[in-house]
Write an enzyme that holds these catalytic residues in place. Structure first.
Site, mmCIF file in Angstrom:
data_model
loop_
_atom_site.group_PDB
_atom_site.id
_atom_site.type_symbol
_atom_site.label_atom_id
_atom_site.label_comp_id
_atom_site.label_asym_id
_atom_site.label_seq_id
_atom_site.Cartn_x
_atom_site.Cartn_y
_atom_site.Cartn_z
ATOM 1 N N TYR A 50 8.626 2.205 -3.548
ATOM 2 C CA TYR A 50 8.510 2.539 -4.977
ATOM 3 C C TYR A 50 8.426 4.055 -5.158
ATOM 4 O O TYR A 50 8.624 4.565 -6.264
ATOM 5 C CB TYR A 50 7.276 1.906 -5.624
ATOM 6 C CG TYR A 50 7.206 0.393 -5.605
ATOM 7 C CD1 TYR A 50 8.286 -0.378 -5.222
ATOM 8 C CD2 TYR A 50 6.042 -0.265 -5.982
ATOM 9 C CE1 TYR A 50 8.199 -1.762 -5.199
ATOM 10 C CE2 TYR A 50 5.946 -1.644 -5.968
ATOM 11 C CZ TYR A 50 7.029 -2.390 -5.568
ATOM 12 O OH TYR A 50 6.928 -3.760 -5.553
ATOM 13 N N HIS A 108 8.006 -6.053 3.230
ATOM 14 C CA HIS A 108 8.605 -6.065 1.888
ATOM 15 C C HIS A 108 9.754 -7.086 1.732
ATOM 16 O O HIS A 108 9.825 -7.790 0.736
ATOM 17 C CB HIS A 108 9.092 -4.659 1.519
ATOM 18 C CG HIS A 108 9.109 -4.414 0.044
ATOM 19 N ND1 HIS A 108 8.845 -3.196 -0.516
ATOM 20 C CD2 HIS A 108 9.342 -5.248 -1.006
ATOM 21 C CE1 HIS A 108 8.924 -3.285 -1.833
ATOM 22 N NE2 HIS A 108 9.229 -4.526 -2.148
#
Ligand code: A2P
Length: 280
Positions: A50, A108
Site C-alpha cells: 500500500y 498478501h
C-alpha cells in the site's frame, strides 16, 4: 460477535478493522488513521504494497494511543516471498511502522500454479518465515490473504502452525462460500476486504431499500451484514464522517429475511482480482 473475534490461538481481534488500501502515503493516511483512532477503531489493516506504512506508523505515534490497546496488521508483498526475503520484509515493515511487534502478519497473495512450477514450496517457505516470527514473539498471530482452498490445502499438509486468518474479497454479491466454509472448518477467521465493493455497492437499489428500513446507510448495512455472517469487515474511508459512520453498527440487527435477500444478491461490486489470474 461482541467487540472482538477470537482467533484459533485465543488472541482477541477487534471485530471491525480500518482498511487503508488506496489511502496515499503522507498527509492523507496520517489524517485518516488518526481520525480512525480518535473515533474508536482499535484495529488498523495495512500492507507493505500500500506504500503507506510510514504514515500509518506516524498516525499511531501521534495519536498517543497505548500500543497494547491496538491491533495492527500488515502483509508481505509478492516480490518478497520465500523464507529470507519475508524475514527482511517484516523488519522493514516494523521499522516503517515504528513498532516493535505486529499483531497480525499475512502473506498478501498466494504463489499459484499459473505463475510458478514450485508454487507450493514458495508458499511454504514464506509460511515458515511467518511461523518463525510467531515463535519469536515478534507477531501475535499469522495468516493468509487471498488464499483459496486449493492454495491452503497443500500448506496445511506442511505447516506446523495453523493460519489464524484468511483475508479475502467479500461483499454482498460475492460471498466466496466455498472458501469461507473451508476456513470455518479449519478454524481460520475470514476477514473481508472491499466490504462495500470499493464503494460500488452504495448505489445498489436492493441494499438501499433494506438500509432505509433500518434507518442506516448502505455502508452500515454492508458492514453489519458481514459481521452477522461471522466475518470481520475491513471498511476503508478517508472521510471523517464516513469513518465514524462505519463504526456505528451496534444498534441494529438485520432480520433473517433481509440477510437472505442480501445473501442471494448477484455480483456487482467485485474487483476482478482473482488469485489464480492476477499478474502481480
Ligand atoms: P472515501 O474513502 O472517499 O470516504 P471498501 O471498503 O469496500 O474498499 O470501500 C471503500 C470506498 O467506499 C471508498 O471509495 C470510500 O470513500 C467509500 N466509503 C466508505 N465508507 C463510506 C460511507 N460510509 N459512505 C459512503 N461511501 C463510503
Amino acid at each position: 460477535m461482541g467487540n472482538n473475534f477470537k482467533l484459533n490461538n485465543e488472541v482477541l481481534i477487534p471485530s471491525i478493522g480500518f482498511g487503508t488500501w488506496q489511502i496515499s502515503e503522507g498527509k492523507a493516511v496520517v489524517n485518516a488513521v488518526k481520525c480512525a483512532l480518535t473515533t474508536g477503531y482499535k484495529h488498523i489493516d495495512t500492507a507493505a504494497v500500500y506504500g503507506n506504512e510510514k504514515g500509518v506508523g506516524q498516525a499511531i505515534k501521534e495519536s498517543g494511543t497505548d500500543r497494547k490497546e491496538l491491533f495492527i496488521t500488515s502483509k508481505v508483498w509478492n516480490t518478497e516471498r520465500g523464507y529470507e526475503p519475508t524475514l527482511k520484509a517484516f523488519d522493514q515493515t516494523l521499522s516503517d511502522l515504528q513498532l516493535d511487534y505486529l499483531d497480525l502478519y499475512l502473506i498478501h497473495w498466494p504463489a499459484t500454479k499459473n505463475q510458478f512450477n514450485n508454487w507450493e514450496q514458495i508458499n511454504y517457505d514464506t509460511w515458515r518465515a511467518l511461523e518463525e516470527l510467531y515463535r519469536l514473539g515478534r507477531v501475535r498471530a499469522i495468516g493468509l490473504s487471498n488464499f483459496l482452498p486449493q492454495h491452503i490445502e497443500p500448506l496445511l499438509e506442511q505447516a506446523t502452525i495453523l493460519p489464524m486468518v484468511n483475508q479475502i474479497e467479500y461483499q454482498p454479491g460475492y460471498m466466496q462460500t466455498e472458501c469461507v466454509e473451508f476456513c470455518n472448518k479449519h478454524n481460520i477467521l475470514v476477514e473481508a476486504w472491499s466490504p462495500l465493493g470499493s464503494g460500488k455497492l452504495l448505489k445498489n437499489e436492493t441494499l438501499q431499500a433494506i438500509a432505509k428500513k433500518y434507518n442506516k446507510s448502505v455502508a452500515q448495512l454492508c458492514i453489519k451484514w458481514v459481521l452477522q455472517n461471522g466475518i470481520l469487515p475491513l471498511p476503508k474511508s478517508a472521510t471523517p464522517k464516513r469513518i465514524k459512520e462505519n463504526l456505528e453498527v451496534t444498534d441494529f440487527t438485520i432480520e433473517l429475511k433481509d440477510m437472505d435477500t442480501i445473501n442471494q444478491m448477484i455480483p456487482s461490486g467485485i474487483s476482478g482480482l482473482h488469485p489464480d489470474r492476477v499478474d502481480f
